[in-house]
Motif scaffolding. Sequence first.
Motif, mmCIF file in Angstrom:
data_model
loop_
_atom_site.group_PDB
_atom_site.id
_atom_site.type_symbol
_atom_site.label_atom_id
_atom_site.label_comp_id
_atom_site.label_asym_id
_atom_site.label_seq_id
_atom_site.Cartn_x
_atom_site.Cartn_y
_atom_site.Cartn_z
ATOM 1 N N GLU A 1 37.032 31.130 41.550
ATOM 2 C CA GLU A 1 37.495 30.394 40.469
ATOM 3 C C GLU A 1 38.857 29.476 40.732
ATOM 4 N N TYR A 2 39.881 30.197 41.430
ATOM 5 C CA TYR A 2 41.000 29.653 41.780
ATOM 6 C C TYR A 2 41.074 29.851 43.205
ATOM 7 N N GLU A 3 40.573 28.842 43.784
ATOM 8 C CA GLU A 3 40.347 28.519 45.298
ATOM 9 C C GLU A 3 41.729 28.356 45.950
ATOM 10 N N ASP A 4 42.551 27.721 45.380
ATOM 11 C CA ASP A 4 43.985 27.190 45.895
ATOM 12 C C ASP A 4 45.059 28.331 45.746
ATOM 13 N N ILE A 5 44.751 29.255 45.170
ATOM 14 C CA ILE A 5 45.881 30.376 44.705
ATOM 15 C C ILE A 5 45.211 31.823 45.246
ATOM 16 N N PRO A 6 46.409 32.294 46.201
ATOM 17 C CA PRO A 6 46.070 33.601 46.713
ATOM 18 C C PRO A 6 45.937 34.679 45.559
ATOM 19 N N ILE A 7 45.035 35.483 45.666
ATOM 20 C CA ILE A 7 44.696 36.396 44.724
ATOM 21 C C ILE A 7 45.081 37.831 45.482
ATOM 22 N N ILE A 8 45.999 38.640 44.946
ATOM 23 C CA ILE A 8 46.401 39.883 45.844
ATOM 24 C C ILE A 8 46.181 41.172 44.935
ATOM 25 N N THR A 9 45.510 42.023 45.609
ATOM 26 C CA THR A 9 45.269 43.135 44.714
ATOM 27 C C THR A 9 45.983 44.364 45.128
ATOM 28 N N PHE A 10 46.633 45.012 44.604
ATOM 29 C CA PHE A 10 47.062 46.593 44.964
ATOM 30 C C PHE A 10 46.173 47.557 44.874
ATOM 31 N N LYS A 11 45.522 48.400 45.708
ATOM 32 C CA LYS A 11 44.605 49.359 45.542
ATOM 33 C C LYS A 11 45.258 50.566 45.178
ATOM 34 N N ARG A 12 46.642 50.853 45.184
ATOM 35 C CA ARG A 12 47.271 52.362 44.510
ATOM 36 C C ARG A 12 47.922 52.129 43.420
ATOM 37 N N THR A 13 47.633 52.972 42.496
ATOM 38 C CA THR A 13 48.488 52.889 41.096
ATOM 39 C C THR A 13 49.223 53.966 41.083
ATOM 40 N N PHE A 14 49.990 54.105 40.340
ATOM 41 C CA PHE A 14 51.094 55.170 39.890
ATOM 42 C C PHE A 14 50.453 56.554 40.141
ATOM 43 N N LEU A 15 49.382 56.685 39.361
ATOM 44 C CA LEU A 15 48.535 57.852 39.188
ATOM 45 C C LEU A 15 48.218 58.305 40.793
ATOM 46 N N ASN A 16 47.678 57.473 41.528
ATOM 47 C CA ASN A 16 47.309 57.840 42.969
ATOM 48 C C ASN A 16 48.588 58.256 44.069
ATOM 49 N N LEU A 17 49.567 57.637 43.489
ATOM 50 C CA LEU A 17 50.781 57.759 44.174
ATOM 51 C C LEU A 17 51.407 59.193 44.056
ATOM 52 N N LEU A 18 51.066 59.690 42.554
ATOM 53 C CA LEU A 18 51.650 60.979 42.415
ATOM 54 C C LEU A 18 50.959 62.175 42.844
ATOM 55 N N SER A 19 49.434 61.648 42.796
ATOM 56 C CA SER A 19 48.654 62.669 43.472
ATOM 57 C C SER A 19 48.894 62.938 45.011
ATOM 58 N N GLN A 20 49.102 61.952 45.599
ATOM 59 C CA GLN A 20 49.497 62.108 47.092
ATOM 60 C C GLN A 20 50.598 62.640 47.370
ATOM 61 N N GLN A 21 51.815 62.613 46.468
ATOM 62 C CA GLN A 21 52.915 63.413 46.548
ATOM 63 C C GLN A 21 52.866 64.844 46.642
ATOM 64 N N GLN A 22 51.900 65.331 45.958
ATOM 65 C CA GLN A 22 51.527 66.898 45.678
ATOM 66 C C GLN A 22 50.924 67.260 46.702
ATOM 67 N N LYS A 23 50.389 66.694 47.676
ATOM 68 C CA LYS A 23 49.589 67.141 48.897
ATOM 69 C C LYS A 23 50.382 67.635 49.770
#
Length: 59
Positions: free
Chosen positions: A37-59
């Motif tokens: 829809e917006y071909e001239d604008i880069p769409i950047i997604t982040f795959k990690r959320t705060f919940l994922n980051l917290l669960s990885q810290q506990q490993k």
Amino acid sequence: MEIVEKDHPKAIFVLPSTIPETIGTDMEAICEELSMEYEDIPIITFKRTFLNLLSQQQK
């Protein structure tokens, strides 16, 4: 999207919250649709959320 028409951003960042992550929303698919829809604008997604980051810290 109204904000794109109003502000003409140079990029759009998509950062999922814990709810879309919990219910399994396909953020990459949403970004692909936005990219078409917006071909001239880069769409950047982040795959990690705060919940994922917290669960990885506990490993």
